[in-house]
Design a protein around this motif. Structure first.
Motif: not given
Ligand code: ARG
Length: 568
Positions: A122, A125, A127, A162, A261, A311, A315, A333, A335, A339, A343
């Motif tokens: 993933d 991803s 936004n 994602y 999402e 969120y 997930d 994942y 990121t 985050q 996780f």
């Molecule tokens: N869209 C989220 C962001 O920009 C990151 C997603 C990461 N992946 C997940 N499965 N939570 O912060």
């Protein structure tokens, strides 16, 4: 070849007074060639043998040297400060390594470690409400490179973008659209118009709080499946996703799935029911939580008091869906490190739910990016946009190529490859966790430790190879090569497959980048000192080293997303 293992085996067969098999784990690859290729520190042996390490190393060395034969891989052993330093026969090692590479040029460094097991990745991803900006660069490139690395090691991969196609941002867009936008404008300017509206919303809301209220209402309507709200949200999502896809493709990142999402937003009930049935849900101030206090992970919010999904809950639904779809063995994942808690909570809940994939999930975190000029803001349109970064890199690449008088037919294509390489390199050059400063100018420098330098090294060696023409490398015996300079390259080439595995174990692409960079420096040094073509005659030994280096660079570049340029 596994030099360390080959040496240990040979020593073992010598039946020395010390049982080598018992101490095989003590052997290390020598850090400095002055100390040979493999070393045995004798300090750990001192206690057991009740002897001084110097005495042990001295006696082992004379024993080894007395047992060497013509067919030994070992050239000689030396005792230095309690170490047994072992030197290999360079010509033998060189021949082994180069033959191994040239007999299977595309396969060198590739293994079947993964044996077809599946990794779900993933990454990227993004936004969708926002422009794709510099903050998305590392996740996109690191994710892509890890996926390349996994494929290189025989894993199957599923890459998922994602996308964040859900939440109040889309309520904000609709609000902005009704206030300031028009269908004609969006039809004419596409995603730019949509993103401008979002930026405008964020600017105006500071003076007009009713906008926020309106946006929430629109978002509620999206959630409740209102026709008009859904139509508009879908429209904006499609436009934004198209742009993200375009930018990802420019960088070489292609995805197997774009399931975002929103897909999970109405699939919360099974998740909540399962948590409830396993007694994991608790009421807290009207909201539903999983209490993770005893694990030091606080309270994980599953459902807000107004019933909207979260969120974390999405997930939980997504990972289950992925497991059902792909039956993955591992999932990662990629990121931002911010985050981390999210996780940890996700993985803990998966574990408490006793899911078959508990323990197979990993968060690959990376540090923040900042521009040389300071922190990056993404809400008000001042951010460094990925599209702008790409264009800047492309223009700068052309400018430099013009200055250097680069004459190639496919100028545009080469410039594009330089730009993609430089951007990838920027995202990969340090350990993941480090916060880094983005410096495009520095990374487009052809002379520093940069990707254009690596690409140029490749192109230059490639032209030597082309000039030299075809040769039968089977006849190369390395006997007349002055290996002092060349042997360092041989060792680096030989180390490549081990570096690949280490990079996989740590999920740390920078290890490959660094290794290839060292290889480039070594081969440039070699090339500057040794003539490959002398008085019109090709030195096939040297050419074989160059050829093997090209193979390794090519295989490595492919993993780290630095496009190979044959001529520049
Ligand atoms: N869209 C989220 C962001 O920009 C990151 C997603 C990461 N992946 C997940 N499965 N939570 O912060």
């Amino acid at each position: 070849m596994d030099i360390k293992n080959a040496i240990v085996t040979e020593l073992n067969n010598m039946n020395l007074s010390v049982n080598i098999d018992n101490i095989k784990n003590l052997f290390v690859l020598s850090a400095d060639s002055k100390n040979g290729d493999v070393s045995l520190p004798c300090f750990a042996l001192a206690k057991e043998l009740k002897q001084n390490p110097m005495v042990i190393s001295n006696s082992l060395v004379s024993e080894i040297n007395s047992k060497l034969t013509n067919t030994s891989l070992i050239e000689k052993a030396e005792a230095v400060n309690g170490y047994v330093n072992i030197f290999t026969k360079q010509t033998v090692v060189a021949k082994n390594v180069v033959t191994e590479i040239l007999s299977n040029p595309n396969g060198f460094g590739k293994t079947n470690l993964g044996n077809g097991k599946t990794y779900v990745l993933d990454y990227s991803s993004v936004n969708l409400a926002k422009y794709m900006h510099i903050g998305h660069l590392k996740t996109t490139i690191i994710g892509l490179v890890i996926s390349n690395l996994l494929k290189n090691l025989g894993y199957k991969t599923v890459s998922i973008n994602y996308v964040g196609d859900y939440g109040t941002p889309f309520g904000k867009m609709i609000t902005a659209y009704y206030r300031w936008g028009s269908e004609e404008e969006i039809k004419a300017r596409g995603v730019d118009a949509v993103q401008d509206l979002y930026v405008k919303f964020n600017r105006e809301v500071e003076n007009d709080a009713t906008l926020e209220v309106e946006a929430r209402e629109w978002f509620k309507k999206i959630e409740n499946g209102d026709k008009e709200a859904t139509r508009l949200a879908n429209w904006f999502i499609e436009l934004s996703r198209g742009e993200v896809e375009r930018l990802c493709n420019l960088l070489g990142a292609e995805f197997d799935s774009w399931r975002g999402e929103r897909y999970y937003s109405d699939k919360m009930q099974p998740v909540i029911a399962e948590l409830k049935s396993k007694n994991l849900l608790k009421q807290s101030e009207g909201a539903q939580i999983v209490d993770l206090e005893q694990y030091g992970l606080g309270a994980a919010l599953i459902q807000k008091s107004d019933g909207t999904s979260l969120y974390l809950t999405r997930d939980l639904a997504a990972v289950q869906d992925r497991f059902e779809m792909y039956g993955f063995n591992n999932a990662i994942y990629v990121t931002d490190v911010a985050q981390k808690l999210h996780f940890k909570q996700l993985f803990k809940i998966v574990e408490l739910l006793n899911k078959p994939y508990a323990g197979s999930l990993e968060h690959v975190a990376y540090g923040r990016y900042s521009l040389p000029t300071g922190k990056i803001s993404s809400r008000l349109g001042k951010q460094a946009l990925l599209a702008d970064i790409y264009n800047a890199a492309l223009n700068k690449a052309k400018e430099i190529m013009n200055e250097r008088g680069t004459k190639v037919e496919n100028f545009e294509d080469v410039a594009n490859k330089v730009a993609v390489g430089a951007i990838s390199f920027e995202a990969l050059k340090y350990e993941r966790v480090k916060d880094t400063v983005f410096d495009l100018n520095a990374s487009l420098n052809f002379d520093g430790e940069t990707s254009p330098y690596m690409q140029y090294t490749y192109a230059r060696l490639n032209s030597v190879l082309e000039k030299a023409g075809e040769f039968d490398y089977g006849a190369v015996d390395f006997s007349d090569i002055n290996l002092e300079e060349g042997f360092e390259i041989i060792k680096q080439l030989n180390k490549y497959p081990f570096v690949i595995v280490e990079a996989f174990n740590k999920l740390e692409p920078c290890l490959i980048v660094r290794h290839l960079m060292n290889l480039c420096s070594e081969v440039n040094r070699f090339y500057n000192q040794k003539r490959i073509i002398e008085n019109g005659k090709v030195n096939v030994n040297r050419l074989a080293v160059i050829n093997a280096t090209l193979c390794v660079l090519k295989n490595g570049f492919e993993i780290i997303n630095i496009p190979v340029i044959d001529k520049m």
